[in-house]
Design a protein around this motif. Structure first.
Motif, mmCIF file in Angstrom:
data_model
loop_
_atom_site.group_PDB
_atom_site.id
_atom_site.type_symbol
_atom_site.label_atom_id
_atom_site.label_comp_id
_atom_site.label_asym_id
_atom_site.label_seq_id
_atom_site.Cartn_x
_atom_site.Cartn_y
_atom_site.Cartn_z
ATOM 1 N N GLU A 173 0.871 -1.177 0.000
ATOM 2 C CA GLU A 173 0.000 0.000 0.000
ATOM 3 C C GLU A 173 0.904 1.222 0.000
ATOM 4 O O GLU A 173 1.898 1.258 0.721
ATOM 5 C CB GLU A 173 -0.873 0.035 1.245
ATOM 6 C CG GLU A 173 -1.892 -1.057 1.331
ATOM 7 C CD GLU A 173 -2.705 -0.963 2.608
ATOM 8 O OE1 GLU A 173 -2.875 0.165 3.121
ATOM 9 O OE2 GLU A 173 -3.139 -2.013 3.089
ATOM 10 N N TYR A 174 0.558 2.200 -0.797
ATOM 11 C CA TYR A 174 1.362 3.413 -0.882
ATOM 12 C C TYR A 174 0.721 4.502 -0.034
ATOM 13 O O TYR A 174 -0.476 4.737 -0.132
ATOM 14 C CB TYR A 174 1.506 3.853 -2.334
ATOM 15 C CG TYR A 174 2.295 2.841 -3.140
ATOM 16 C CD1 TYR A 174 3.679 2.851 -3.100
ATOM 17 C CD2 TYR A 174 1.667 1.877 -3.897
ATOM 18 C CE1 TYR A 174 4.407 1.917 -3.806
ATOM 19 C CE2 TYR A 174 2.386 0.936 -4.603
ATOM 20 C CZ TYR A 174 3.762 0.965 -4.562
ATOM 21 O OH TYR A 174 4.483 0.030 -5.251
ATOM 22 N N GLU A 175 1.556 5.139 0.810
ATOM 23 C CA GLU A 175 1.077 6.179 1.716
ATOM 24 C C GLU A 175 1.889 7.452 1.526
ATOM 25 O O GLU A 175 3.088 7.400 1.253
ATOM 26 C CB GLU A 175 1.234 5.713 3.169
ATOM 27 C CG GLU A 175 0.482 4.458 3.497
ATOM 28 C CD GLU A 175 0.775 3.955 4.891
ATOM 29 O OE1 GLU A 175 1.836 4.296 5.445
ATOM 30 O OE2 GLU A 175 -0.071 3.229 5.425
ATOM 31 N N ASP A 228 5.621 6.471 0.417
ATOM 32 C CA ASP A 228 6.175 5.380 1.211
ATOM 33 C C ASP A 228 5.418 4.099 0.878
ATOM 34 O O ASP A 228 4.219 4.125 0.605
ATOM 35 C CB ASP A 228 6.046 5.668 2.706
ATOM 36 C CG ASP A 228 6.870 6.859 3.145
ATOM 37 O OD1 ASP A 228 7.762 7.291 2.389
ATOM 38 O OD2 ASP A 228 6.618 7.365 4.247
ATOM 39 N N ALA A 229 6.122 2.956 0.912
ATOM 40 C CA ALA A 229 5.510 1.669 0.604
ATOM 41 C C ALA A 229 5.359 0.849 1.881
ATOM 42 O O ALA A 229 6.341 0.521 2.533
ATOM 43 C CB ALA A 229 6.358 0.911 -0.405
ATOM 44 N N HIS A 245 1.703 -6.342 9.536
ATOM 45 C CA HIS A 245 2.550 -5.286 8.969
ATOM 46 C C HIS A 245 3.991 -5.768 9.025
ATOM 47 O O HIS A 245 4.532 -6.017 10.098
ATOM 48 C CB HIS A 245 2.365 -3.984 9.753
ATOM 49 C CG HIS A 245 3.223 -2.882 9.249
ATOM 50 N ND1 HIS A 245 4.302 -2.433 9.951
ATOM 51 C CD2 HIS A 245 3.171 -2.148 8.116
ATOM 52 C CE1 HIS A 245 4.887 -1.452 9.276
ATOM 53 N NE2 HIS A 245 4.208 -1.285 8.156
ATOM 54 N N LEU A 246 4.625 -5.929 7.863
ATOM 55 C CA LEU A 246 5.981 -6.467 7.796
ATOM 56 C C LEU A 246 7.043 -5.382 7.732
ATOM 57 O O LEU A 246 8.194 -5.620 8.072
ATOM 58 C CB LEU A 246 6.111 -7.401 6.594
ATOM 59 C CG LEU A 246 5.163 -8.601 6.628
ATOM 60 C CD1 LEU A 246 5.218 -9.343 5.306
ATOM 61 C CD2 LEU A 246 5.496 -9.509 7.787
ATOM 62 N N GLY A 247 6.665 -4.209 7.290
ATOM 63 C CA GLY A 247 7.625 -3.118 7.229
ATOM 64 C C GLY A 247 7.160 -2.027 6.295
ATOM 65 O O GLY A 247 6.244 -2.211 5.490
ATOM 66 N N THR A 248 7.805 -0.874 6.428
ATOM 67 C CA THR A 248 7.501 0.270 5.568
ATOM 68 C C THR A 248 8.791 0.802 4.982
ATOM 69 O O THR A 248 9.748 1.040 5.704
ATOM 70 C CB THR A 248 6.803 1.380 6.367
ATOM 71 O OG1 THR A 248 5.607 0.854 6.938
ATOM 72 C CG2 THR A 248 6.442 2.562 5.492
ATOM 73 N N TYR A 249 8.807 0.935 3.644
ATOM 74 C CA TYR A 249 9.944 1.543 2.979
ATOM 75 C C TYR A 249 9.668 3.035 2.885
ATOM 76 O O TYR A 249 8.746 3.458 2.201
ATOM 77 C CB TYR A 249 10.142 0.953 1.583
ATOM 78 C CG TYR A 249 11.238 1.641 0.816
ATOM 79 C CD1 TYR A 249 12.571 1.448 1.152
ATOM 80 C CD2 TYR A 249 10.942 2.501 -0.232
ATOM 81 C CE1 TYR A 249 13.579 2.098 0.464
ATOM 82 C CE2 TYR A 249 11.944 3.162 -0.913
ATOM 83 C CZ TYR A 249 13.249 2.951 -0.572
ATOM 84 O OH TYR A 249 14.249 3.595 -1.252
ATOM 85 N N LYS A 250 10.459 3.816 3.616
ATOM 86 C CA LYS A 250 10.277 5.255 3.625
ATOM 87 C C LYS A 250 11.252 5.883 2.629
ATOM 88 O O LYS A 250 12.442 5.609 2.683
ATOM 89 C CB LYS A 250 10.493 5.813 5.019
ATOM 90 C CG LYS A 250 9.439 5.316 5.989
ATOM 91 C CD LYS A 250 9.567 5.999 7.321
ATOM 92 C CE LYS A 250 8.516 5.466 8.242
ATOM 93 N NZ LYS A 250 7.462 6.383 8.493
#
Length: 74
Positions: free
Chosen positions: A15-17, A55-56, A66-71
């Motif tokens: 998901e893109y935020e 951010d992904a 939730h496995l992680g967020t690529y900022k």
């Protein structure tokens, strides 16, 4: 990858935020576009529509962990 919660071999759901980098790009377009009247037409908000600037957020499709967020910006 293997989900650490459900132990299944998965491909994450992305998901893109809107994040810090997205807002920096909005500010950059606004600053550089001050000399051009297109900013007043709302062009400075174009980065909010581009997923490569967001951010992904990665989640497991099986258990929704939730496995992680690529900022893009830290």
């Amino acid at each position: 990858m293997t989900c650490p919660t459900c132990q299944q071999n998965i491909q994450t759901t992305v998901e893109y935020e809107i994040g810090l980098f997205t807002w920096l790009m909005v500010g950059g377009v606004c600053l550089f576009g001050c000399a051009i009247p297109l900013v007043w037409l709302g062009c400075c908000f174009i980065p909010l529509c581009i997923k490569d600037l967001k951010d992904a957020k990665h989640t497991c499709p099986n258990c929704n962990t939730h496995l992680g967020t690529y900022k893009r910006a830290k």
